[in-house]
Enzyme design. Structure first.
Site, PDB file in Angstrom:
ATOM      1  N   HIS A  47      43.478  40.043  17.180  1.00 10.78           N
ATOM      2  CA  HIS A  47      42.671  39.035  16.513  1.00 10.78           C
ATOM      3  C   HIS A  47      41.325  38.852  17.213  1.00 10.78           C
ATOM      4  O   HIS A  47      40.271  38.790  16.571  1.00 10.78           O
ATOM      5  CB  HIS A  47      43.450  37.717  16.510  1.00 10.78           C
ATOM      6  CG  HIS A  47      42.755  36.620  15.802  1.00 10.78           C
ATOM      7  ND1 HIS A  47      42.761  36.520  14.435  1.00 10.78           N
ATOM      8  CD2 HIS A  47      42.020  35.589  16.264  1.00 10.78           C
ATOM      9  CE1 HIS A  47      42.058  35.458  14.089  1.00 10.78           C
ATOM     10  NE2 HIS A  47      41.590  34.869  15.183  1.00 10.78           N
ATOM     11  N   GLU A  99      46.719  43.301  12.560  1.00 13.28           N
ATOM     12  CA  GLU A  99      47.061  41.892  12.512  1.00 13.28           C
ATOM     13  C   GLU A  99      48.052  41.609  11.376  1.00 13.28           C
ATOM     14  O   GLU A  99      49.007  40.853  11.550  1.00 13.28           O
ATOM     15  CB  GLU A  99      45.771  41.117  12.261  1.00 13.28           C
ATOM     16  CG  GLU A  99      45.619  39.889  13.087  1.00 13.28           C
ATOM     17  CD  GLU A  99      44.346  39.168  12.685  1.00 13.28           C
ATOM     18  OE1 GLU A  99      43.409  39.233  13.458  1.00 13.28           O
ATOM     19  OE2 GLU A  99      44.296  38.562  11.613  1.00 13.28           O
ATOM     20  N   ASN A 113      56.692  64.401  37.445  1.00 16.18           N
ATOM     21  CA  ASN A 113      57.793  65.141  38.036  1.00 16.18           C
ATOM     22  C   ASN A 113      59.080  64.339  37.993  1.00 16.18           C
ATOM     23  O   ASN A 113      60.136  64.877  37.693  1.00 16.18           O
ATOM     24  CB  ASN A 113      57.466  65.489  39.487  1.00 16.18           C
ATOM     25  CG  ASN A 113      56.609  66.735  39.575  1.00 16.18           C
ATOM     26  OD1 ASN A 113      56.645  67.560  38.676  1.00 16.18           O
ATOM     27  ND2 ASN A 113      55.830  66.848  40.628  1.00 16.18           N
TER      28      ASN A 113
END
Lengths: 748, 119
Positions: free
Chosen positions: A50, A72, A474
Site C-alpha cells: 500500500h 493489494e 552447500n
C-alpha cells in the site's frame, strides 16, 4: 493537476524506502509461507504494498503503482480470509515482488524499464478470480488505480444538468415512514428545505462525500430523508448526486454555502418545499449575487426564474485554480522560516551520509593515525636532543602531542563506528535465497538467523556476502538430506541451517551450521586423489582437519552429480579466496550424519589492522597480528635442514621455516635472528626475519592498479617515519599447497 | 501565528514531500510515523490540523482518529486515503475526521483541504 517537483534527494528517499519495504515484504512472505503469524504478516505485507503504491503513484511510476495495487487486491482477499494462503499465491506474490524490484532498480537508474508487468498482473488477476463466486464485488476491482474513480462515478455532468432542470426532490421515491414524517412536520408548521447536492463527476469516494453532507445536514436540523440513504452510503453505493429533505430554521443560502464548502461539491441547491416535495409558492427571494453564479454554473439555469433557487458559489470543474491558489497565498505567515526550522530540529536526530564521504573520512583519519605515530617518534627524538632547561617547552609539546594522539584514537574509533552496519543488512537477503533453493532441491529447510544486530564494517559486509551465500548453498544442497532420507535417519523432516554472527574480542564470528549428513572425509580424500591433487599415500596419512582443508582446493567436490545449485567444486575455492582477502580465517567442523559447522573469523575493519612490524633484509614488513602465534629469538644452530628444507622444533612440533628475504627474493642477505610463528588454517609455520620492531596499528593502503594483486602481499602502509612497509598476506604466502608440499617433502 | 500541521504517514517519502510543500506554504510541520506516535505528537504539539494516513503499522489511522477525538473532540483531522479505502474513510468520518484526500495527492488539493480546516 499540478504535480510535485522531485529533487534527486527526494527520489533517493523514495528508492531507499521502497527497498526497505520490499525487504520487509520478502521477510513476511517467507514467514507467511511457514504459516507463522499469518495475520500480522499479511497486514504488514499489505501495508508495504500500500505504501509503495501511494508513493510510486505520487512520483508518477505508474507501472509500480498498478502492480502494487494488484498485489493489494490479492492480499486484501487473503486478509479477509476469502482466499487461502497457497504456495501458488505466495509464489505469485514473490514474482510480483521481483518485478517490483526490477522496476525500482530501473527507475532508480533513470532508465526506461522494459520489464513487462502483464504476465504477473495476469497471475494476480487469476488469484483474484479463484473463489470469485464467494465475493464477486471484491474480485472485479480493476487493477489500474486511476480508473476506479471514473468507474465509481454514476452521473456524468451532462446528465446532472438534465436532472437539475426539473425539481429534483419532486420525483423522490419516499417510503411511507418518510412521507409520514414530512406531513407531520409540515402540519406543525416547520420549515422544510429541499437539498440537492451535485459532486464533481471525477471525485473519488462519493459515499464518504455523501456522508459528510449527511452529517452536516443532520447537525443543522431534523433530517427526514436522503437519497442515497445512510445504509446505501455505508454500502458504498453513492452516486454523483445527493438529495435530502430537512426540517430546519437555517437560512437556505447559508446552508448551501456550508455544503458547498465540503470537498468535491460542485453545486448545492437548497430551497423551501412543501410537504409533497414540491416548491412552495412563498419561496425566498433570490439574492442579488446568485444570478451571476447561476449563469457561470450553467447547470441550474432552467430552474432560475420560475423557481428561484439558492445556488451557492458553484464550482465548475474547469476553473479550480482561482480557489486553490488563494488559500496558499493567504496562509504565508511572516515567521515561516524560523518556525519550520525549529520544528525540523525536533524531528531529526539522524542524517543520511553518502558512503563515499565515510570512506574519505576513514582515509583522512588513516593519515592522521600515521602522523600520530610520527609525532610520537619525533617527540622521543626531541626529548633526547633538547637540554633540560628547555624542558618546559618539551613538556608542553609532549602533552599536546599526547592529547592529539588520544583525540586521533577517539576520532578513529568514532568513524569506524559510523562505518559499522548491522549484519542484518546482509543476512536479510538469505531467507529468500534458502527458500528458493530448498524448493528447487526438493528439501525442507528452516533457516535460523542469529545475531543480526552484530555490527561489521561496511567494507567487510560487502566482501563477505558471496562466501556466506556459497556456504548456505552447500548446506542446503549437499548438507541437508531430502525429507525421506532424513526420516529414515531418524531426523525431523525439516532440516535446520543456522546462520549466526557474534563478537569475539576484536573479531566477528560468522557461523554457518547445518544438521545434515556432514562431510565424508574419506570421500574428500579420494576425490582429491582422483583429481590428482594429492598423492594417495599422503592422503591416507592426513588428519581430518588437513583433509577438510582439501575442500577449499579448486576442483574437489564430493557431490555425485553436478546440480543446478552447486557441486562443481568451485564454490569453496571462492569462499577461501574471499575470506583470505579479508584477513579472515575459516574453520570447519563436521560429523558424518550429524552435520557441519563452518566458522569465519573476521576482523572488525579492513582499513586499520594491528600488525607485527619486522625487519628483513632491506625491507620493513607488517605481519597481521591475527595470524601471529608467537615470536622467538633463534640461534642459527637451532635451525635444522631436512631434505633441503629448513625446520625448527618448537614446543615439540617440527615446523617448516621460511626466510622472508628468500620468499620475496631480497638479495640483501641480512642477519636472521628472529622467528615469527604464524598459523595458517590451523597449521603453524615459522617466518625467519632479522629483527622484531614491535606491534602497531597500520593503515592498509592498496598496492594500486600498477602493481595489482601480488601473492603474499595484501597491501602496504606508511610508517611514522614516512617509509613504506609491505603488509604480508600470510595465508597466500604460505598457502596450504605450499605447506603441504613442505610436509610432503618432510614425510618422504 | 503559522498554523501547525501534524503529518501522519508511515512512508517517510510521503511525509517528506508533504512537509516540504506545507513549509513552503507557511505551515509549521510536525511528523509522526504511525498512529501511536501521532497521538503523542498531538498531545505534545496541539496541531491545528492533522493529515492522517490510514494504513500504518502499530496503530492505524482509524484507531488514531478515535484516540485523538476521544480526548480532543475539536481536533481537525483530514484522512489521507487511497482508492478502495472508502469504507475506512467513512468510519473515520463517523469517528470525527473532518475531511479526506485521495492519493496520489495533488498539492493544490492538500493546500485547499488544509485551508478549509484552518480558516
Amino acid at each position: 493537476m499540478a504535480s510535485f517537483e522531485f529533487s534527486d534527494e527526494d527520489l533517493k528517499v523514495f528508492f531507499e524506502e521502497t527497498e526497505e519495504l520490499l525487504q520487509a515484504m520478502e521477510d513476511d512472505l517467507i514467514g507467511l509461507e511457514k504459516g507463522d503469524e499469518v495475520e500480522a504478516r499479511l497486514a504488514s505485507i499489505f501495508r508495504a504494498a500500500h505504501t509503495i503504491k501511494g508513493s510510486s503513484a505520487t512520483v508518477g511510476f505508474t507501472a509500480m503503482a498498478t502492480l502494487t495495487h494488484s498485489m493489494e487486491n490479492v492480499l486484501d482477499r487473503l486478509r479477509k480470509g476469502q482466499t487461502n494462503v497457497s504456495t501458488a499465491i505466495v509464489n505469485h506474490l514473490f514474482t510480483a515482488m521481483d518485478v517490483l524490484r526490477k522496476l525500482t532498480a530501473d527507475a532508480a537508474a533513470g532508465r526506461e524499464s522494459n520489464e513487462d508487468t502483464s504476465p504477473v498482473l495476469g497471475l494476480l488477476e487469476m488469484d483474484l478470480e479463484e473463489d470469485a463466486s464467494a465475493a464477486p464485488a471484491e474480485a472485479t476491482v480493476p487493477p489500474a488505480g486511476a480508473a476506479t474513480a471514473v468507474a465509481v462515478t454514476a452521473a456524468p455532468s451532462a446528465e446532472a444538468v438534465v436532472v437539475a432542470a426539473t425539481p429534483p426532490w419532486a420525483g423522490l421515491d419516499l417510503d411511507e415512514f418518510e412521507k409520514q414524517a414530512l406531513q407531520d412536520g409540515c402540519a406543525r408548521g416547520d420549515t422544510l428545505l429541499g437539498v440537492r447536492v451535485e459532486f464533481h463527476p471525477e471525485a473519488a469516494m462519493l459515499s464518504v462525500r455523501s456522508y459528510q453532507v449527511y452529517l452536516h445536514l443532520e447537525e443543522k436540523g431534523r433530517l427526514v430523508a436522503t437519497r442515497p440513504t445512510l445504509s446505501e452510503m455505508e454500502q458504498e453505493k453513492s452516486g454523483a448526486v445527493l438529495t435530502a429533505f430537512l426540517f430546519t430554521l437555517e437560512d437556505p443560502k447559508v446552508l448551501a454555502g456550508e455544503i458547498e464548502n465540503i470537498g468535491d461539491v460542485r453545486l448545492a441547491l437548497v430551497e423551501p418545499v412543501g410537504p409533497d416535495g414540491l416548491f412552495r409558492a412563498e419561496s425566498p427571494v433570490l439574492t442579488p449575487s446568485a444570478p451571476a453564479a447561476v449563469s457561470t454554473a450553467g447547470t441550474a439555469v432552467s430552474v432560475g426564474a420560475a423557481t428561484p433557487a439558492v445556488v451557492a458559489a458553484p464550482r465548475p470543474t474547469g476553473v479550480p485554480a482561482a480557489r486553490s491558489e488563494a488559500p496558499a497565498a493567504r496562509s504565508v505567515p511572516p515567521a515561516a522560516s524560523a518556525e519550520s526550522g525549529a520544528s525540523a530540529k525536533a524531528g531529526m536526530r539522524t542524517v543520511r551520509v553518502d558512503v563515499e564521504l565515510l570512506d574519505n573520512l576513514m582515509n583522512l583519519v588513516g593519515e592522521l593515525v600515521i602522523d600520530r605515530t610520527r609525532l610520537a617518534q619525533s617527540m622521543g627524538l626531541l626529548d633526547k636532543a633538547v637540554d633540560s632547561q628547555d624542558s618546559d617547552v618539551t613538556r608542553e609539546l609532549a602533552e599536546a602531542t599526547a592529547h592529539v594522539g588520544r583525540i586521533t584514537t577517539q576520532l578513529q574509533e568514532e568513524i569506524m563506528r559510523a562505518r559499522m552496519l548491522p549484519v542484518e543488512t546482509l543476512f536479510k537477503k538469505f531467507p529468500r535465497m534458502v527458500r528458493d533453493l530448498a524448493q528447487k532441491c526438493g528439501k525442507q529447510v528452516e533457516l535460523i538467523i542469529e545475531g543480526q544486530d552484530t555490527e561489521l564494517d561496511r567494507g567487510v559486509i560487502e566482501e563477505i556476502g558471496d562466501p556466506i551465500m556459497h556456504l548456505l548453498r552447500n548446506s542446503v544442497d549437499h548438507g541437508i538430506e531430502p525429507p525421506v532420507a532424513r526420516a529414515s535417519a531418524g531426523k525431523p523432516p525439516v532440516g535446520m541451517v543456522r546462520l549466526s554472527a557474534s563478537h569475539l574480542e576484536n573479531h566477528i564470528l560468522i557461523t554457518v551450521e547445518d544438521d545434515g549428513k556432514g562431510i565424508d572425509v574419506e570421500g574428500v580424500k579420494s576425490a582429491a586423489v582422483r583429481k590428482g591433487l594429492v598423492a594417495s599415500e599422503l592422503a591416507a596419512r592426513m588428519s581430518t582437519q588437513e583433509a577438510l582443508q582439501l575442500i577449499f582446493v579448486s576442483g574437489v567436490s564430493t557431490a555425485e552429480k553436478v546440480s543446478e545449485v552447486s557441486g562443481r567444486g568451485v564454490g569453496m575455492d571462492v569462499v577461501r579466496r574471499n575470506v583470505e582477502k579479508l584477513n579472515a580465517s575459516i574453520e570447519m567442523d563436521t560429523t558424518v550424519g550429524v552435520g557441519t559447522r563452518i566458522t569465519i573469523k573476521l576482523p572488525l575493519t579492513l582499513a586499520i589492522i594491528r600488525a607485527l612490524m619486522v625487519q628483513a633484509g632491506s625491507g620493513t614488513y607488517a605481519i597481521p597480528m591475527a595470524s601471529v602465534v608467537e615470536t622467538l629469538i633463534v640461534a642459527p644452530e637451532e635451525l635444522k635442514t631436512i631434505h633441503g628444507a629448513e625446520v625448527i622444533v618448537n614446543r615439540g612440533q617440527v615446523l617448516p621455516v621460511h626466510r622472508l628475504t628468500r620468499l620475496f627474493a631480497d638479495t640483501c642477505g641480512g642477519d636472521p635472528r628472529a622467528l615469527v610463528i604464524v598459523s595458517v588454517g590451523g597449521r603453524k609455520s615459522g617466518l625467519l626475519v632479522d629483527k622484531l620492531l614491535g606491534d602497531q596499528e597500520v593503515v592498509v593502503k592498496n598496492l594500486g592498479l600498477f602493481l595489482g594483486s601480488i601473492p603474499g602481499l595484501s597491501g602496504a602502509t606508511i610508517l611514522g617515519g614516512g617509509e613504506v612497509a609491505l603488509i604480508i598476506d600470510v595465508q597466500s604466502l604460505l598457502s596450504p599447497h605450499a605447506a603441504m608440499t613442505a610436509r610432503e617433502e618432510l614425510i618422504a | 501565528m503559522p498554523k501547525k500541521v501534524l503529518i501522519v504517514d508511515d512512508a517517510q517519502f510521503m511525509r517528506l514531500r508533504t512537509a516540504k510543500l506545507l513549509r513552503e506554504n507557511g505551515y509549521e510541520v510536525v511528523e509522526a510515523e504511525n498512529g501511536e506516535v501521532a497521538v503523542n505528537q498531538f498531545e505534545a504539539h496541539g496541531p491545528d490540523v492533522v493529515l492522517m494516513d490510514i494504513t500504518m503499522p502499530i496503530m492505524d489511522g482509524l484507531a488514531a482518529v478515535k484516540a485523538i477525538r476521544g480526548k480532543h473532540p475539536h481536533a481537525r483531522i483530514v484522512m489521507c486515503s487511497a482508492l478502495g479505502q472508502q469504507a475506512v474513510v467513512l468510519e473515520a468520518i463517523k469517528a470525527g475526521a473532518r475531511d479526506f484526500l485521495v492519493k496520489p495527492f495533488d498539492p493544490d488539493k492538500i493546500l485547499a483541504a488544509l485551508q478549509k480546516q484552518v480558516s
